[in-house]
Design an enzyme around this catalytic site. Structure first.
Site, PDB file in Angstrom:
ATOM      1  N   CYS A 176     -16.796 -10.338   9.495  1.00 40.27           N
ATOM      2  CA  CYS A 176     -16.074 -11.533   9.057  1.00 40.27           C
ATOM      3  C   CYS A 176     -15.515 -12.275  10.258  1.00 40.27           C
ATOM      4  O   CYS A 176     -14.752 -13.221  10.095  1.00 40.27           O
ATOM      5  CB  CYS A 176     -14.949 -11.147   8.108  1.00 40.27           C
ATOM      6  SG  CYS A 176     -13.579 -10.298   8.915  1.00 40.27           S
ATOM      7  N   CYS A 209       9.374   5.903   1.737  1.00 41.63           N
ATOM      8  CA  CYS A 209       8.033   6.448   1.903  1.00 41.63           C
ATOM      9  C   CYS A 209       7.142   5.980   0.754  1.00 41.63           C
ATOM     10  O   CYS A 209       7.548   5.968  -0.398  1.00 41.63           O
ATOM     11  CB  CYS A 209       8.117   7.968   1.939  1.00 41.63           C
ATOM     12  SG  CYS A 209       6.504   8.750   1.865  1.00 41.63           S
ATOM     13  N   CYS A 249      -0.125   1.833   3.336  1.00 39.59           N
ATOM     14  CA  CYS A 249      -1.324   1.754   4.168  1.00 39.59           C
ATOM     15  C   CYS A 249      -2.538   1.797   3.247  1.00 39.59           C
ATOM     16  O   CYS A 249      -2.643   2.693   2.404  1.00 39.59           O
ATOM     17  CB  CYS A 249      -1.342   2.941   5.138  1.00 39.59           C
ATOM     18  SG  CYS A 249      -2.941   3.258   5.903  1.00 39.59           S
ATOM     19  N   CYS A 259      -7.359   1.228   6.168  1.00 41.03           N
ATOM     20  CA  CYS A 259      -8.456   0.380   6.659  1.00 41.03           C
ATOM     21  C   CYS A 259      -9.198   1.020   7.830  1.00 41.03           C
ATOM     22  O   CYS A 259     -10.284   0.583   8.163  1.00 41.03           O
ATOM     23  CB  CYS A 259      -7.955  -1.016   7.001  1.00 41.03           C
ATOM     24  SG  CYS A 259      -7.037  -1.116   8.547  1.00 41.03           S
ATOM     25  N   CYS A 294      -9.363  -2.406  10.314  1.00 43.15           N
ATOM     26  CA  CYS A 294      -9.879  -3.668   9.800  1.00 43.15           C
ATOM     27  C   CYS A 294      -8.788  -4.722   9.890  1.00 43.15           C
ATOM     28  O   CYS A 294      -7.928  -4.772   9.029  1.00 43.15           O
ATOM     29  CB  CYS A 294     -10.351  -3.492   8.360  1.00 43.15           C
ATOM     30  SG  CYS A 294     -11.108  -4.963   7.684  1.00 43.15           S
ATOM     31  N   CYS A 346     -12.563  -9.227  13.833  1.00 44.31           N
ATOM     32  CA  CYS A 346     -12.357  -8.435  15.052  1.00 44.31           C
ATOM     33  C   CYS A 346     -12.325  -9.343  16.273  1.00 44.31           C
ATOM     34  O   CYS A 346     -11.566  -9.099  17.219  1.00 44.31           O
ATOM     35  CB  CYS A 346     -13.433  -7.360  15.174  1.00 44.31           C
ATOM     36  SG  CYS A 346     -13.314  -6.107  13.869  1.00 44.31           S
ATOM     37  N   CYS A 367      -1.132   3.360  14.216  1.00 49.75           N
ATOM     38  CA  CYS A 367      -0.444   2.120  13.797  1.00 49.75           C
ATOM     39  C   CYS A 367       1.090   2.156  13.915  1.00 49.75           C
ATOM     40  O   CYS A 367       1.682   1.171  14.340  1.00 49.75           O
ATOM     41  CB  CYS A 367      -0.821   1.740  12.366  1.00 49.75           C
ATOM     42  SG  CYS A 367      -2.507   1.153  12.214  1.00 49.75           S
ATOM     43  N   HIS A 417       0.437   9.232   9.126  1.00 51.90           N
ATOM     44  CA  HIS A 417       1.576   9.870   8.475  1.00 51.90           C
ATOM     45  C   HIS A 417       2.426  10.703   9.452  1.00 51.90           C
ATOM     46  O   HIS A 417       3.648  10.730   9.343  1.00 51.90           O
ATOM     47  CB  HIS A 417       0.987  10.745   7.369  1.00 51.90           C
ATOM     48  CG  HIS A 417       1.943  11.564   6.593  1.00 51.90           C
ATOM     49  ND1 HIS A 417       2.789  11.030   5.660  1.00 51.90           N
ATOM     50  CD2 HIS A 417       2.140  12.907   6.574  1.00 51.90           C
ATOM     51  CE1 HIS A 417       3.488  12.015   5.099  1.00 51.90           C
ATOM     52  NE2 HIS A 417       3.125  13.151   5.641  1.00 51.90           N
ATOM     53  N   CYS A 475     -16.258  -1.867  10.085  1.00 49.72           N
ATOM     54  CA  CYS A 475     -17.635  -2.171   9.664  1.00 49.72           C
ATOM     55  C   CYS A 475     -18.636  -1.575  10.644  1.00 49.72           C
ATOM     56  O   CYS A 475     -19.588  -0.907  10.247  1.00 49.72           O
ATOM     57  CB  CYS A 475     -17.867  -3.676   9.560  1.00 49.72           C
ATOM     58  SG  CYS A 475     -16.889  -4.475   8.289  1.00 49.72           S
ATOM     59  N   CYS A 519       1.823  -2.678   8.443  1.00 54.33           N
ATOM     60  CA  CYS A 519       1.710  -2.663   6.986  1.00 54.33           C
ATOM     61  C   CYS A 519       2.915  -1.992   6.329  1.00 54.33           C
ATOM     62  O   CYS A 519       3.591  -2.577   5.474  1.00 54.33           O
ATOM     63  CB  CYS A 519       0.418  -1.964   6.586  1.00 54.33           C
ATOM     64  SG  CYS A 519      -1.005  -2.694   7.442  1.00 54.33           S
ATOM     65  N   CYS A 574       4.720   8.398  11.225  1.00 52.28           N
ATOM     66  CA  CYS A 574       5.335   7.338  10.425  1.00 52.28           C
ATOM     67  C   CYS A 574       6.858   7.467  10.398  1.00 52.28           C
ATOM     68  O   CYS A 574       7.400   8.524  10.087  1.00 52.28           O
ATOM     69  CB  CYS A 574       4.800   7.367   8.998  1.00 52.28           C
ATOM     70  SG  CYS A 574       5.463   6.011   8.005  1.00 52.28           S
ATOM     71  N   CYS A 598      -0.218   5.413  -0.741  1.00 54.01           N
ATOM     72  CA  CYS A 598      -0.298   5.302   0.723  1.00 54.01           C
ATOM     73  C   CYS A 598      -1.405   6.196   1.285  1.00 54.01           C
ATOM     74  O   CYS A 598      -1.514   7.367   0.941  1.00 54.01           O
ATOM     75  CB  CYS A 598       1.027   5.679   1.377  1.00 54.01           C
ATOM     76  SG  CYS A 598       1.016   5.359   3.154  1.00 54.01           S
TER      77      CYS A 598
HETATM   78  S1  SF4 Z   1       4.848   5.721   4.127  1.00 52.95           S
HETATM   79 FE1  SF4 Z   1       2.797   6.635   4.055  1.00 52.95          FE
HETATM   80  S2  SF4 Z   1       2.353   7.225   6.157  1.00 52.95           S
HETATM   81 FE2  SF4 Z   1       4.572   6.842   6.027  1.00 52.95          FE
HETATM   82  S3  SF4 Z   1       5.445   8.843   5.587  1.00 52.95           S
HETATM   83 FE3  SF4 Z   1       5.139   7.888   3.632  1.00 52.95          FE
HETATM   84  S4  SF4 Z   1       3.071   8.596   2.989  1.00 52.95           S
HETATM   85 FE4  SF4 Z   1       3.265   9.010   5.182  1.00 52.95          FE
HETATM   86  S1  SF4 Z   2      -3.922  -0.338   6.436  1.00 54.98           S
HETATM   87 FE1  SF4 Z   2      -3.156   1.537   7.418  1.00 54.98          FE
HETATM   88  S2  SF4 Z   2      -4.652   1.962   9.029  1.00 54.98           S
HETATM   89 FE2  SF4 Z   2      -4.950  -0.157   8.413  1.00 54.98          FE
HETATM   90  S3  SF4 Z   2      -3.674  -1.319   9.790  1.00 54.98           S
HETATM   91 FE3  SF4 Z   2      -2.419  -0.930   7.991  1.00 54.98          FE
HETATM   92  S4  SF4 Z   2      -1.283   0.938   8.485  1.00 54.98           S
HETATM   93 FE4  SF4 Z   2      -2.967   0.799   9.957  1.00 54.98          FE
END
Ligand code: SF4
Ligand code: SF4
Lengths: 473, 310
Positions: free
Chosen positions: B63, B258, B292, B295, B202, B66, B273, B239, B168, B285, B242, B264
């Site tokens: 698309c 969470c 999440c 992606c 992505c 990137c 991330c 995770h 992709c 995100c 996170c 998630c």
């Molecule tokens: S928000 Fe998602 S990645 Fe973050 S601690 Fe909770 S389950 Fe794990």
């Molecule tokens: S969807 Fe998940 S893996 Fe993709 S950019 Fe957001 S937090 Fe990162």
């Protein structure tokens, strides 16, 4: 009669090829536009949770993901019978507005300007087609400097969007029922600082640079004039009825503006690589069946038509239909209208920001209905975008998308009418058939975004390609 | 300062003077040209860098997200610095000034001239059905269409390294989602695995991309995991890093907490991330109270959808 083929057309999003026939005076007499990528999004969506469409369809285009996100969320909320709150509407407008500005700046400096200036003498700016650089060396240098500054400006516009979008490109926070993000006084003031910086860039660099090029290339006010038909779905809702928008929807035909009747949109496929049974369908019941070896076809784009006629979409269409731009329809008018639109949106965003309420999240959890239909019509930076969905058993049973470039870069329809870009190329004189810069300037003025590749092949050899149909005579 | 005069002359027919001559001329005519001292410095830098390592970028079923993401890079540096001072971007469908047969001539020239030397960046997956006709990269100088499928094979064979930029290219992504209408494959299905660096997400995270390009140039292949991803960015599940771990669970989208329970994918997805965030560290995100969607997960989108588990 010679042919000129440009494949790939670079500095666009996607894969596009352009082929033209020229007469003995090097005037274009026929043009063909070929979209060279098919991914099958509409098939991939079938059977999925409707809510996933918001995330999947934005990946149709990395340059205007927010517009697909909005068309999709509008279609879903239309199907679910839900109206988002003012807070969600404003946050969505701010994300979308940021991406419009990022896209317009990217388009002018990084996709189009190299047709008029000479970039630094190094790759990827060499070699180039521009045999007709008319700027003085100091004007040229100033725009090169701003090319670099514009990289920062469009990046900042994306950082501004990400404050409420989660990330860019590809927004995380927008979903049916509202938005996930909660503005704070801090994030609002951060957004405002970015916006002020960007407004300064638009006023003091972008608009003056477009004017410089428009002055030097004033003949381009009568080149690439198009068919006189403009269409917009409208965008940036100013209230929850959806009737009051920053850019209203409408249809413009040779000076007359009329109401848009969505039911008059049809797609034709006689010259596209799709099964003929897909033709003459409204997208709510259209289908997309690839037939890669169909004879006579020459594009992966269908040919969308309104009331049977080709229409041009984009900033010039929006600005003209709203009375903000009245000069004309041409290559330079498209660039000027685009720059002036960036300014109009940026100032509107200042107002919207003031209407945001800090610490308020606007999201209502919605239940996916068992069976419904919905439509989402909005605008991408390069023109109107529409999504049509049907839901059965709480899954997507039908999804059709019409992108703006599908209109602008469409092939001929079943009646033989050329698409807008094809039509705009006819009559153009090409000074140097080896470097057909005039063609690139016309094509780029539409800001095409197809994942296109443009083929320009040499005029001195016969073109032998299964992708080319003979001109319809 | 030594200038690479020979290569410039050969490659760019339109510039008939050498870099050294040009710079000398620019310096003496600076006032007339309206060039400041800063402009001259920049010019000097630009001209000195013709020997920067070559990069060719091609797009398949993508698309262009990137490519846009690359433009958003701020760490370790910004894209203008990358383009002006670190690499020589021989071809990029969105940035190259040139089009059509001149572009194709250039790619063909670079392939032969720089055999085994350039870095190939591939964005998008590779359609294989209908003889590859679902994606044509351009028309070759012999007049035949160059399918993405063929382009990847031709270019990868001669590239020193191949970067699969984004989900992709690395794993198939949305074009490869059920029912995979154009039978796309991802890069390491058709390219020698030991040449390929997979950079899923992505879009591709621009920091990952630029750091990998610079590392390939300066030191060579980074340490990769079993999926061909650089361990530096993909060794731990999202995770694990996170900041929401251990916070009370959000019951609804938009609430702080969470996101486990709302679908998630952080517990499945290997990527950093939470540490790099997105867009110059502005947000990410989960930072915007959204789960999440995975992606960067190899099975995106099928294996991680529906995205909302409620
Ligand atoms: S928000 Fe998602 S990645 Fe973050 S601690 Fe909770 S389950 Fe794990
Ligand atoms: S969807 Fe998940 S893996 Fe993709 S950019 Fe957001 S937090 Fe990162």
């Amino acid at each position: 009669m010679a042919k000129i083929k440009i494949d790939p057309v670079t500095r666009i999003e996607g894969h596009l090829a352009i082929e033209v026939d020229i007469d003995s005076n090097n005037n274009v007499i026929y043009a063909h536009s070929t979209g060279n990528l098919f991914r099958g999004f509409e098939k991939i969506l079938i059977g999925r949770d409707p809510r996933d469409a918001v995330h999947l369809t934005q990946r149709i285009c990395g340059v205007c993901p927010v517009s697909h996100c909005m068309a999709s969320v509008n279609a879903l909320e239309n199907a679910f019978g839900y109206t988002p709150s003012d807070q969600a509407r404003i946050i969505r407008n701010l994300i979308l507005g940021s991406n419009f500005i990022a896209s317009h700046i990217l388009h002018f400096y990084h996709l189009a300007a190299l047709d008029y200036i000479q970039g630094p003498e190094m790759e990827p700016w060499t070699p180039h087609y521009n045999t007709d650089c008319r700027l003085t060396s100091s004007q040229n240098q100033a725009i090169i400097d701003n090319y670099v500054a514009a990289l920062e400006a469009r990046r900042k516009a994306h950082e501004m969007a990400a404050i409420f979008a989660g990330k860019m490109p590809h927004v995380t926070t927008v979903l049916p029922g509202g938005v996930s993000v909660t503005p704070t006084s801090e994030s609002i003031s951060k957004f405002n600082m970015y916006l002020d910086w960007i407004i300064d860039f638009i006023n003091n660099k972008y608009i003056p640079d477009v004017n410089t090029i428009a002055d030097a290339y004033s003949d381009y006010f009568s080149i690439g004039v198009g068919n006189g038909n403009l269409l917009a779905y409208g965008v940036f809702d100013l209230d929850n009825t959806g009737n009051y928008k920053l850019f209203r929807r409408g249809v413009y035909t040779n000076g007359t503006i009329s109401e848009l009747d969505e039911s008059l949109i049809k797609e034709y496929v006689m010259y596209s690589w799709y099964d003929n049974s897909d033709t003459n369908k409204h997208p709510s019941n259209g289908s997309t069946t690839p037939t890669p070896d169909k004879s006579g076809a020459y594009s992966w784009l269908k040919a969308p038509r309104y009331n049977g006629e080709p229409f041009e979409l984009g900033p010039l269409a929006r600005m003209t239909i709203n009375g903000d731009y009245t000069n004309g329809i041409s290559v330079m008018d498209r660039h000027l209208a685009r720059a002036q639109e960036a300014r109009k949106i940026a100032y509107a965003m200042k107002d919207w920001l003031l209407q945001l309420e800090p610490e308020v999240t606007s999201y209502d959890e919605l239940t996916v209905p068992n069976s419904r239909v919905g439509v989402g019509l909005t605008e991408a930076p390069r023109g109107a975008v529409g999504h049509w969905i049907a839901i059965s058993d709480s899954k997507i049973s039908h999804y059709q998308v019409i992108t703006p470039t599908c209109w602008n870069a469409s092939p001929r329809d079943d009646n033989g009418n050329p698409g807008p870009i094809e039509g705009a190329l006819v009559g153009t004189n090409v000074a140097n058939v080896e470097k057909p810069i005039e063609i690139l300037r016309i094509v780029h003025s539409y800001d095409p975004c197809t994942g296109c590749s443009v083929h320009v092949s040499r005029a001195d050899r016969e073109v032998i390609s299964e992708f080319i149909v003979n001109p319809v005579r | 300062m030594e200038f690479k005069e020979k290569s410039l002359k050969r490659r760019n027919g339109s510039m008939r003077i050498t870099r050294r001559e040009f710079l000398k001329w620019a310096a003496t005519s600076a006032a007339a040209l309206g060039l400041s001292q800063l402009d001259l410095l920049r010019l000097e830098k630009v001209l000195a860098d013709s020997s920067a390592p070559p990069v060719i970028w091609i797009q398949g079923a993508s698309c262009s997200g990137c490519a846009i993401s690359l433009l958003n890079v701020t760490d370790p540096t910004t894209v203008d610095d990358v383009l002006l001072n670190h690499i020589s971007l021989k071809y990029h469908p969105n940035l190259s000034a040139v089009a059509g047969h001149m572009a194709m001539e250039k790619i063909e020239y670079e392939m032969i001239d720089k055999m085994g030397q350039f870095i190939l960046v591939v964005e998008g997956s590779v359609p294989t059905s209908a003889n590859g006709k679902y994606c044509i990269v351009g028309e070759k100088t012999d007049g035949t269409p160059w399918t993405m499928y063929q382009a990847v094979q031709d270019l990868a064979a001669k590239a020193k390294y191949v970067i699969a930029a984004g989900t992709c290219a690395a794993f198939g992504g949305i074009p490869g989602g059920n029912p995979n209408p154009t039978s796309v494959v991802h890069l390491d299905e058709i390219v020698e695995k030991n040449k390929v660096v997979n950079l899923p997400a992505c879009p591709v995270h621009p920091t990952h991309l630029v750091k990998v390009i610079l590392e390939l140039i300066s030191t060579g292949m980074p340490a990769l995991d079993g999926e061909g991803r650089p361990k530096a960015f993909f060794s731990r599940k999202l995770h694990s890093n996170c900041p929401r771990r251990g916070t009370s669970r959000a019951k609804k989208i938009g609430e702080f907490g969470c996101m486990n329970g709302l679908g998630c994918n952080g517990p499945n997805t290997y990527i950093d991330c939470p540490l790099v965030k997105w867009n110059n560290g502005v947000n990410w995100c989960i930072g915007s109270n959204h789960p999440c969607i995975g992606c960067a997960y190899p099975g995106f989108p099928d294996a991680v959808s529906p995205f909302y588990k409620f």
